[in-house]
Design a protein around this motif. Structure first.
Motif, mmCIF file in Angstrom:
data_model
loop_
_atom_site.group_PDB
_atom_site.id
_atom_site.type_symbol
_atom_site.label_atom_id
_atom_site.label_comp_id
_atom_site.label_asym_id
_atom_site.label_seq_id
_atom_site.Cartn_x
_atom_site.Cartn_y
_atom_site.Cartn_z
ATOM 1 N N UNK A 1 0.836 -1.204 0.000
ATOM 2 C CA UNK A 1 0.000 0.000 0.000
ATOM 3 C C UNK A 1 0.873 1.257 0.000
ATOM 4 N N UNK A 2 0.309 2.414 -0.303
ATOM 5 C CA UNK A 2 1.119 3.635 -0.412
ATOM 6 C C UNK A 2 1.892 3.987 0.866
ATOM 7 N N UNK A 3 1.278 3.753 2.027
ATOM 8 C CA UNK A 3 1.950 4.060 3.291
ATOM 9 C C UNK A 3 3.172 3.172 3.490
ATOM 10 N N UNK A 4 3.003 1.903 3.206
ATOM 11 C CA UNK A 4 4.110 0.950 3.310
ATOM 12 C C UNK A 4 5.244 1.349 2.365
ATOM 13 N N UNK A 5 4.889 1.703 1.128
ATOM 14 C CA UNK A 5 5.897 2.099 0.144
ATOM 15 C C UNK A 5 6.606 3.385 0.567
ATOM 16 N N UNK A 6 5.850 4.325 1.103
ATOM 17 C CA UNK A 6 6.435 5.598 1.517
ATOM 18 C C UNK A 6 7.451 5.395 2.641
ATOM 19 N N UNK B 1 9.231 -2.338 -10.339
ATOM 20 C CA UNK B 1 7.999 -2.819 -9.723
ATOM 21 C C UNK B 1 7.347 -3.997 -10.446
ATOM 22 N N UNK B 2 6.652 -4.796 -9.670
ATOM 23 C CA UNK B 2 5.814 -5.897 -10.121
ATOM 24 C C UNK B 2 4.778 -5.376 -11.126
ATOM 25 N N UNK B 3 4.431 -6.192 -12.101
ATOM 26 C CA UNK B 3 3.520 -5.806 -13.175
ATOM 27 C C UNK B 3 2.220 -5.160 -12.685
ATOM 28 N N UNK B 4 1.882 -4.024 -13.287
ATOM 29 C CA UNK B 4 0.609 -3.369 -12.981
ATOM 30 C C UNK B 4 -0.581 -4.190 -13.477
ATOM 31 N N UNK B 5 -0.319 -5.145 -14.368
ATOM 32 C CA UNK B 5 -1.383 -6.010 -14.861
ATOM 33 C C UNK B 5 -1.751 -7.109 -13.886
ATOM 34 N N UNK B 6 -0.974 -7.255 -12.815
ATOM 35 C CA UNK B 6 -1.219 -8.325 -11.850
ATOM 36 C C UNK B 6 -1.386 -7.829 -10.418
ATOM 37 N N UNK B 7 -1.031 -6.580 -10.172
ATOM 38 C CA UNK B 7 -1.069 -6.060 -8.805
ATOM 39 C C UNK B 7 -1.196 -4.543 -8.819
ATOM 40 N N UNK B 8 -1.728 -4.005 -7.717
ATOM 41 C CA UNK B 8 -1.800 -2.556 -7.559
ATOM 42 C C UNK B 8 -0.547 -1.979 -6.924
ATOM 43 N N UNK B 9 0.479 -2.812 -6.752
ATOM 44 C CA UNK B 9 1.714 -2.367 -6.096
ATOM 45 C C UNK B 9 2.380 -1.216 -6.841
ATOM 46 N N UNK B 10 2.435 -1.309 -8.172
ATOM 47 C CA UNK B 10 3.053 -0.230 -8.961
ATOM 48 C C UNK B 10 2.333 1.096 -8.693
ATOM 49 N N UNK B 11 1.008 1.057 -8.674
ATOM 50 C CA UNK B 11 0.230 2.270 -8.416
ATOM 51 C C UNK B 11 0.506 2.816 -7.019
ATOM 52 N N UNK B 12 0.570 1.933 -6.033
ATOM 53 C CA UNK B 12 0.843 2.369 -4.660
ATOM 54 C C UNK B 12 2.209 3.027 -4.555
ATOM 55 N N UNK B 13 3.194 2.438 -5.217
ATOM 56 C CA UNK B 13 4.557 2.985 -5.166
ATOM 57 C C UNK B 13 4.641 4.322 -5.886
ATOM 58 N N UNK C 1 2.148 6.507 -6.112
ATOM 59 C CA UNK C 1 1.510 7.467 -5.204
ATOM 60 C C UNK C 1 2.495 7.879 -4.113
ATOM 61 N N UNK C 2 3.179 6.902 -3.538
ATOM 62 C CA UNK C 2 4.159 7.196 -2.480
ATOM 63 C C UNK C 2 5.282 8.086 -2.997
ATOM 64 N N UNK C 3 5.744 7.804 -4.202
ATOM 65 C CA UNK C 3 6.832 8.592 -4.784
ATOM 66 C C UNK C 3 6.423 10.047 -4.963
ATOM 67 N N UNK C 4 5.200 10.254 -5.448
ATOM 68 C CA UNK C 4 4.728 11.624 -5.657
ATOM 69 C C UNK C 4 4.622 12.379 -4.338
#
Length: 289
Positions: free
Chosen positions: A65-70, A87-99, A101-104
């Protein structure tokens, strides 16, 4: 540009020793088995994980999640390092999106630091293969922009071909219907799958019998490798607690293509929860996925 560090997540399925030797840290996508959450601080042994699956446990996984990534990113930013996160594929997980968000969020707090999150569109040791080339380029003195450019140009040349031994795990993940899983199990049908150019799991066909499915991986490799036959530094092979089958596939790769640099490693719990025991995959550079 300041010093940069390459980070990733545990779905690369590479040996811990490989990661440690190259000083690559990773964040963990948690896996829950029998009500117990396994993560970076509380790991489960691979053999124990697959033993539980064979005995009927049905693991579940969660994205970062974004908090974990941050929290993960900030420890490196505080050291004055820029970050390249593979990052792990965005086609299989929301991890890329969370990371992302954290980066921004962190860019506002650390305006002088650079944080780049790259969607590999890859999974397991396919993601690991991208990490391998990224680390190699960094060791050769390439800068972050050069590495990012290579990943974006070549990520869809990283081929994933694999087979699973039990269709019921794919059914649980919504990849095949219940009827297909039941019937396929009864008649010993083994699916042949890959990760497509959108980073999603796709079935390509099916064969009857385990040996045919393992040799089928070599046929799938031959169809894809094309002009990249001389370009592969290493071939990766993963397995769901079936090392003997992985070694058999490695022997077929050596015989067919002449490669000797082959790394075999078990599939970790995050990917293994969906693929199940008996999964075998081959990862390499090719003309197309």
């Amino acid at each position: 540009m300041g010093e940069f560090i390459i980070l990733t997540d545990n779905t690369v399925d590479l040996p811990a020793s490989w990661m440690e030797e190259r000083e690559v840290d990773c964040e963990y996508l948690p896996c829950t088995v029998d009500g117990i959450v396994y993560d970076k601080k509380n790991k489960i042994e691979i053999c124990e994980f697959y033993k539980k699956m064979r005995e009927g446990s049905m693991p579940t996984t969660s994205q970062i999640n974004p908090t974990q990534a941050e929290t993960f990113f900030e420890s490196f930013l505080q050291e004055g390092k820029d970050i390249l996160y593979i990052a792990f594929s965005s086609g299989l997980s929301g991890t890329y999106s969370s990371c992302t968000i954290a980066a921004e969020e962190l860019k506002q707090k650390y305006p002088d630091r650079r944080i780049e999150v790259i969607d590999t569109l890859a999974a397991s040791m396919g993601e690991g293969l991208i990490l391998y080339y990224a680390v190699k380029m960094k060791q050769e003195g390439k800068n972050m922009d050069e590495i990012i450019s290579w990943i974006l140009e070549n990520r869809c040349h990283v081929c994933h071909v694999f087979t699973v031994d039990d269709l019921n795990h794919l059914h649980r993940g919504g990849r095949v219907s219940k009827a297909t899983a039941v019937l396929g199990t009864l008649v010993n049908i083994k699916p042949m799958l890959h990760v497509d150019e959108e980073g999603k799991l796709t079935a390509l066909g099916k064969v009857r019998g385990r040996k045919k499915s393992l040799s089928g991986l070599i046929s799938m490799m031959e169809e894809r490798i094309g002009a990249y036959r001389e370009s592969n530094d290493v071939i990766y092979i993963c397995h769901g607690d079936c090392e003997e089958d992985a070694e058999y596939v490695a022997s077929l790769v050596r015989k067919k293509f002449g490669y000797e640099n082959i790394l075999i490693n078990p599939i970790g719990p995050t990917i293994g929860a969906h693929a199940g025991p008996g999964t075998v995959g081959v990862f390499f550079l090719g003309d197309h996925r």
